[in-house]
Design a protein around this motif. Structure first.
Motif, PDB file in Angstrom:
ATOM      1  N   GLY A 267       0.842  -1.188   0.000  1.00 21.27           N
ATOM      2  CA  GLY A 267       0.000   0.000   0.000  1.00 21.27           C
ATOM      3  C   GLY A 267       0.870   1.229   0.000  1.00 21.27           C
ATOM      4  O   GLY A 267       2.084   1.140  -0.171  1.00 21.27           O
ATOM      5  N   GLY A 268       0.227   2.367   0.227  1.00 21.65           N
ATOM      6  CA  GLY A 268       1.029   3.568   0.286  1.00 21.65           C
ATOM      7  C   GLY A 268       0.177   4.807   0.132  1.00 21.65           C
ATOM      8  O   GLY A 268      -1.064   4.731   0.114  1.00 21.65           O
ATOM      9  N   TYR A 269       0.827   5.937   0.054  1.00 17.60           N
ATOM     10  CA  TYR A 269       0.154   7.208  -0.136  1.00 17.60           C
ATOM     11  C   TYR A 269       0.858   7.971  -1.237  1.00 17.60           C
ATOM     12  O   TYR A 269       2.081   8.024  -1.278  1.00 17.60           O
ATOM     13  N   LEU A 270       0.065   8.513  -2.129  1.00 16.63           N
ATOM     14  CA  LEU A 270       0.612   9.265  -3.256  1.00 16.63           C
ATOM     15  C   LEU A 270       0.199  10.716  -3.096  1.00 16.63           C
ATOM     16  O   LEU A 270      -0.984  11.024  -2.981  1.00 16.63           O
ATOM     17  N   ALA A 271       1.179  11.622  -3.063  1.00 16.61           N
ATOM     18  CA  ALA A 271       0.872  13.045  -2.926  1.00 16.61           C
ATOM     19  C   ALA A 271       1.018  13.728  -4.284  1.00 16.61           C
ATOM     20  O   ALA A 271       2.044  13.586  -4.946  1.00 16.61           O
TER      21      ALA A 271
ATOM     22  N   LYS B 165       7.424  13.207 -11.380  1.00 21.56           N
ATOM     23  CA  LYS B 165       6.873  12.509 -12.550  1.00 21.56           C
ATOM     24  C   LYS B 165       5.412  12.925 -12.741  1.00 21.56           C
ATOM     25  O   LYS B 165       4.771  13.448 -11.825  1.00 21.56           O
ATOM     26  N   HIS B 166       4.893  12.679 -13.939  1.00 21.10           N
ATOM     27  CA  HIS B 166       3.513  13.058 -14.229  1.00 21.10           C
ATOM     28  C   HIS B 166       2.658  11.820 -14.427  1.00 21.10           C
ATOM     29  O   HIS B 166       3.098  10.857 -15.047  1.00 21.10           O
ATOM     30  N   ILE B 167       1.436  11.872 -13.887  1.00 21.36           N
ATOM     31  CA  ILE B 167       0.570  10.706 -14.014  1.00 21.36           C
ATOM     32  C   ILE B 167      -0.304  10.802 -15.267  1.00 21.36           C
ATOM     33  O   ILE B 167      -1.031   9.889 -15.594  1.00 21.36           O
ATOM     34  N   ARG B 168      -0.248  11.940 -15.949  1.00 16.46           N
ATOM     35  CA  ARG B 168      -1.050  12.086 -17.173  1.00 16.46           C
ATOM     36  C   ARG B 168      -0.132  12.147 -18.385  1.00 16.46           C
ATOM     37  O   ARG B 168       1.030  12.533 -18.280  1.00 16.46           O
ATOM     38  N   ASN B 169      -0.699  11.785 -19.524  1.00 15.85           N
ATOM     39  CA  ASN B 169       0.081  11.924 -20.754  1.00 15.85           C
ATOM     40  C   ASN B 169      -0.188  13.295 -21.359  1.00 15.85           C
ATOM     41  O   ASN B 169      -0.884  14.127 -20.767  1.00 15.85           O
ATOM     42  N   ALA B 170       0.341  13.542 -22.526  1.00 15.65           N
ATOM     43  CA  ALA B 170       0.215  14.871 -23.137  1.00 15.65           C
ATOM     44  C   ALA B 170      -1.235  15.245 -23.382  1.00 15.65           C
ATOM     45  O   ALA B 170      -1.593  16.420 -23.400  1.00 15.65           O
TER      46      ALA B 170
ATOM     47  N   ILE C 214      -5.241  10.068 -17.667  1.00 16.04           N
ATOM     48  CA  ILE C 214      -4.478   9.489 -16.566  1.00 16.04           C
ATOM     49  C   ILE C 214      -3.888   8.163 -17.014  1.00 16.04           C
ATOM     50  O   ILE C 214      -4.607   7.228 -17.353  1.00 16.04           O
ATOM     51  N   VAL C 215      -2.566   8.096 -17.046  1.00 17.70           N
ATOM     52  CA  VAL C 215      -1.922   6.875 -17.532  1.00 17.70           C
ATOM     53  C   VAL C 215      -1.004   6.246 -16.481  1.00 17.70           C
ATOM     54  O   VAL C 215      -0.401   5.220 -16.717  1.00 17.70           O
ATOM     55  N   SER C 216      -0.885   6.903 -15.321  1.00 18.59           N
ATOM     56  CA  SER C 216      -0.048   6.403 -14.238  1.00 18.59           C
ATOM     57  C   SER C 216       1.441   6.437 -14.611  1.00 18.59           C
ATOM     58  O   SER C 216       1.826   6.882 -15.694  1.00 18.59           O
ATOM     59  N   VAL C 217       2.259   5.945 -13.706  1.00 17.80           N
ATOM     60  CA  VAL C 217       3.705   5.893 -13.930  1.00 17.80           C
ATOM     61  C   VAL C 217       4.099   4.427 -13.871  1.00 17.80           C
ATOM     62  O   VAL C 217       3.686   3.712 -12.973  1.00 17.80           O
ATOM     63  N   ALA C 218       4.856   3.981 -14.853  1.00 20.87           N
ATOM     64  CA  ALA C 218       5.221   2.569 -14.894  1.00 20.87           C
ATOM     65  C   ALA C 218       6.500   2.309 -14.110  1.00 20.87           C
ATOM     66  O   ALA C 218       7.388   3.146 -14.058  1.00 20.87           O
ATOM     67  N   VAL C 219       6.571   1.140 -13.482  1.00 24.44           N
ATOM     68  CA  VAL C 219       7.806   0.713 -12.825  1.00 24.44           C
ATOM     69  C   VAL C 219       8.402  -0.375 -13.704  1.00 24.44           C
ATOM     70  O   VAL C 219       7.851  -1.461 -13.813  1.00 24.44           O
TER      71      VAL C 219
ATOM     72  N   ASP D  21       1.236  -1.971 -11.024  1.00 25.38           N
ATOM     73  CA  ASP D  21      -0.191  -2.299 -11.180  1.00 25.38           C
ATOM     74  C   ASP D  21      -1.036  -1.549 -10.167  1.00 25.38           C
ATOM     75  O   ASP D  21      -2.138  -1.083 -10.469  1.00 25.38           O
ATOM     76  N   MET D  22      -0.503  -1.443  -8.940  1.00 24.99           N
ATOM     77  CA  MET D  22      -1.251  -0.751  -7.897  1.00 24.99           C
ATOM     78  C   MET D  22      -1.502   0.696  -8.283  1.00 24.99           C
ATOM     79  O   MET D  22      -2.620   1.201  -8.174  1.00 24.99           O
ATOM     80  N   LEU D  23      -0.459   1.377  -8.768  1.00 26.06           N
ATOM     81  CA  LEU D  23      -0.608   2.777  -9.156  1.00 26.06           C
ATOM     82  C   LEU D  23      -1.648   2.915 -10.255  1.00 26.06           C
ATOM     83  O   LEU D  23      -2.529   3.757 -10.193  1.00 26.06           O
ATOM     84  N   LYS D  24      -1.557   2.036 -11.243  1.00 22.66           N
ATOM     85  CA  LYS D  24      -2.466   2.107 -12.388  1.00 22.66           C
ATOM     86  C   LYS D  24      -3.905   1.886 -11.944  1.00 22.66           C
ATOM     87  O   LYS D  24      -4.797   2.681 -12.247  1.00 22.66           O
ATOM     88  N   ALA D  25      -4.125   0.809 -11.200  1.00 22.98           N
ATOM     89  CA  ALA D  25      -5.481   0.457 -10.787  1.00 22.98           C
ATOM     90  C   ALA D  25      -6.064   1.521  -9.869  1.00 22.98           C
ATOM     91  O   ALA D  25      -7.217   1.926 -10.011  1.00 22.98           O
TER      92      ALA D  25
END
Lengths: 264, 209
Positions: free
Chosen positions: A145-149, A187-192, A196-201, A229-233
């Motif tokens: 889990g975690g927290y994203l700011a 990093k940005h979670i959106r594309n141009a 919302i596309v998330s950030v891949a690891v 996957d967690m970030l994306k979902a």
């Protein structure tokens, strides 16, 4: 009854009678019978066994239930404090002596999600609005889990914090450490197009299609994929909220640019 | 010391000549899981020592009343109750430690050393002796764990208890000559190390056979 009880010391065969048989009918050994004298209660009788088991289970159940009830408020306070601390870490705050007060000073709003789990928080850090989203997903051995700011633009990652239940120490468990976390900053979670596309690891050397990426941890592929996957979902779950306030830029018709925001 | 010969052997035997891990080869499963780093190994060792000693005392106290047919179940109930109790208390008063231990605490219930000592010692001995036996076996388990974790963390990550031992400047990435041994991070390496310890232990204690 005046009968005596004899037990075979080899196989446990029980014989009732006045004298022990010379040969045990079950294991065919001779001279192995031992007389079992009745002293007080027979601890091998069925009734005794049942009563004993029941009593033990009841004692243990009551004991555990009482402990649980007595310690629950304290445990819940601990969990809450821990969450507040994690959010402060996600907001890149130094933890002081009293994290609870620190949290209260910064938090502005807690937004309940539909499924009753408050997962969204609004903070004000140095005069700027930050949004914190709670994340949950699956790692290799258990939950992560975690927290994203996020910054006010609901796009740029301001900070992130991870926790895990049981990832491998020294490998997957490194997701909580600064070197892994700090990769996400900025990093940005959106594309141009503003989607919302998330950030891949991803493993170093692999390129993500149309989204920004960070390096995975070596030796912890499944945990890294879990984080991805967690970030994306989770971001998909929050998308409604993330799109409401700034309004989703209309699906880009005016400029069809091949996603060219791969910065690294 | 005012310890009799027998008591001394009960307490100190499991540390060396009768070690649960290297002689009886029990508790290997957790030796693989928690020895990547020194800290979890230490904490696990301490936790197991406490739980073995406590459950040994409890089972020893009720040993004459336990029906033989369900004795294993009763032993298991005692251990499980103790572990749950300890984990609840830790969650309330030492939350950080509880979080670190999370899975390991549960793993203690399935540790073969516990059932082994309960069945082999506590069922037939007095509480005080059982307590010493539990203490000895727990410590015997702990020092093997710590020894394995020491080697694995030092050569696998270049750190001990999280502190850097091998200087950063030695690494190939920084222009040095040294690289961490990735094998050490793999569970298989724990088995090999335990094997080496057993080898060394057997050759030292040869005459006792």
């Amino acid at each position: 009854m005046a009968q005596k009880k004899f037990v075979c010391s080899v196989c446990g065969y029980v014989h009732y009678g006045d004298a022990a048989p010379a040969v045990c009918p079950q294991c065919m050994q001779s001279g192995v019978f031992v007389e079992e004298k009745k002293k007080g209660i027979d601890t091998n009788s069925n009734t005794y066994t049942f009563v004993y088991a029941t009593v033990v289970v009841i004692i243990v159940a009551v004991l555990l239930a009482l402990t649980n009830q007595a310690l629950k408020p304290k445990q819940e306070a601990n969990v809450k404090l821990d969450q507040q601390k994690q959010m402060l870490v996600a907001l890149n705050q130094e933890l002081g002596a009293d994290p609870a007060a620190q949290y209260e000073a910064l938090v502005r709003d807690t937004i309940d999600r539909e499924n009753a789990k408050p997962g969204l928080f609004r903070f004000e850090v140095d005069g700027q609005t930050k949004y914190v989203l709670r994340l949950h997903g699956a790692g290799l051995w258990g939950g992560i889990g975690g927290y994203l700011a996020l910054n006010e633009d609901k796009n740029t990652i301001f900070g992130i914090n991870f926790n895990h239940e049981s990832e491998t120490p020294g490998l997957g468990a490194l997701i909580v450490e600064q070197p892994f976390r700090s990769q996400f900053f900025g990093k940005h979670i959106r594309n141009a197009q503003g989607e919302i596309v998330s950030v891949a690891v991803l493993k170093a050397g692999t390129m993500a299609e149309g989204q920004e990426q960070v390096d995975a941890l070596s030796g912890a592929t499944i945990t890294s994929t879990g984080v991805s996957d967690m970030l994306k979902a989770n971001l998909a779950e929050y998308s409604e909220f993330l799109n409401v306030l700034i309004g989703n830029p209309a699906p880009a018709e005016e400029e069809i640019v091949e996603s060219d925001n791969k910065e690294d | 010391m005012a310890l009799s010969q027998k008591t001394k052997e009960t307490l100190l035997g499991p540390l060396n000549a009768n070690n649960p891990v290297v002689v009886q080869v029990l508790g290997i499963c957790s030796a693989l899981a928690v020895t990547v780093q020194l800290k979890p190994a230490l904490v696990m060792g301490i936790a197991v020592t406490i739980i073995v000693a406590m459950s040994n005392v409890i089972v020893s106290l009720i040993r004459n009343s336990i029906p033989m047919r369900i004795r294993i179940i009763i032993q298991l109930v005692v251990v499980a109750a103790l572990v749950t109790l300890v984990s609840e208390i830790l969650k309330a008063f030492a939350y950080d430690v509880a979080m670190q231990l999370s899975v390991y605490l549960g793993l203690i219930i399935t540790n073969c050393i516990l059932m082994g000592r309960l069945e082999a010692f506590a069922m037939t001995n007095k509480p005080w002796d059982s307590f010493l036996d539990g203490l000895g076996n727990g410590l015997g388990y702990a020092w093997i764990l710590v020894a394995v974790a020491f080697v694995r963390e030092l050569f696998g990550a270049g750190t001990l208890l999280g502190f850097r031992i091998i200087p950063e400047s030695w690494y190939v990435a920084n222009g040095g000559f040294y690289e961490n041994c990735g094998m050490m991070m793999m569970p298989a390496m724990a088995l090999i190390l335990v094997g080496c310890i057993i080898w060394a232990h057997r050759s030292i204690n040869k005459e006792e056979k």
